[in-house]
Scaffold this motif. Structure first.
Motif, PDB file in Angstrom:
ATOM      1  N   ARG A   1      -3.537   4.158  -1.913  1.00 25.25           N
ATOM      2  CA  ARG A   1      -3.155   2.641  -3.338  1.00 25.25           C
ATOM      3  C   ARG A   1      -2.688   1.667  -3.049  1.00 25.25           C
ATOM      4  O   ARG A   1      -1.782   1.207  -2.047  1.00 25.25           O
ATOM      5  CB  ARG A   1      -2.923   3.379  -4.228  1.00 25.25           C
ATOM      6  CG  ARG A   1      -3.165   4.226  -5.164  1.00 25.25           C
ATOM      7  CD  ARG A   1      -2.500   5.463  -5.985  1.00 25.25           C
ATOM      8  NE  ARG A   1      -3.364   4.043  -6.904  1.00 25.25           N
ATOM      9  CZ  ARG A   1      -2.484   4.474  -7.996  1.00 25.25           C
ATOM     10  NH1 ARG A   1      -1.785   5.631  -8.298  1.00 25.25           N
ATOM     11  NH2 ARG A   1      -2.682   3.397  -9.234  1.00 25.25           N
ATOM     12  N   SER A   2      -3.472   0.672  -2.879  1.00 25.13           N
ATOM     13  CA  SER A   2      -2.468  -0.522  -2.645  1.00 25.13           C
ATOM     14  C   SER A   2      -3.487  -1.891  -4.020  1.00 25.13           C
ATOM     15  O   SER A   2      -3.938  -1.997  -4.860  1.00 25.13           O
ATOM     16  CB  SER A   2      -3.477  -1.404  -1.703  1.00 25.13           C
ATOM     17  OG  SER A   2      -5.141  -1.566  -1.524  1.00 25.13           O
TER      18      SER A   2
ATOM     19  N   GLN B   1       1.098  -1.069   0.103  1.00 27.21           N
ATOM     20  CA  GLN B   1       0.140   0.311  -0.087  1.00 27.21           C
ATOM     21  C   GLN B   1       0.939   0.760  -0.014  1.00 27.21           C
ATOM     22  O   GLN B   1       1.870   1.303   0.673  1.00 27.21           O
ATOM     23  CB  GLN B   1      -1.043  -0.097   1.088  1.00 27.21           C
ATOM     24  CG  GLN B   1       0.089  -0.289   2.520  1.00 27.21           C
ATOM     25  CD  GLN B   1      -1.515  -0.284   3.657  1.00 27.21           C
ATOM     26  OE1 GLN B   1      -2.247  -0.999   3.380  1.00 27.21           O
ATOM     27  NE2 GLN B   1      -0.819   0.966   4.405  1.00 27.21           N
TER      28      GLN B   1
END
Length: 70
Positions: free
Chosen positions: A61-62, A54
């Protein structure tokens, strides 16, 4: 910052350049801070499961990946 997490146990493995886990088989590499890689040496059956990378952005965001051990 980039973090690696073991999803099923919610264990934080690393934060940015620092490996947090006490597991000596885990290490990190990266290329120009754009590509980050989690390495697990001598993989064991207990390592099987979901891992997530992440990025600390807004929104976060991951990406998840499943490690299958055969």
């Amino acid at each position: 910052m980039v973090a690696w997490v073991r999803v099923d146990t919610q264990t934080i493995l690393s934060i940015h350049h620092n490996v947090i886990t006490q597991n000596p088989r885990i290490s990190l590499t990266y290329n120009d801070h754009r590509s980050w890689y989690l390495h697990i040496r001598e993989v064991e059956e207990s390592d099987r499961g979901w891992y997530m990378c992440q990025v600390n952005t807004d929104p976060m965001r991951s990406r998840k990946g499943y490690l299958q051990v055969v």
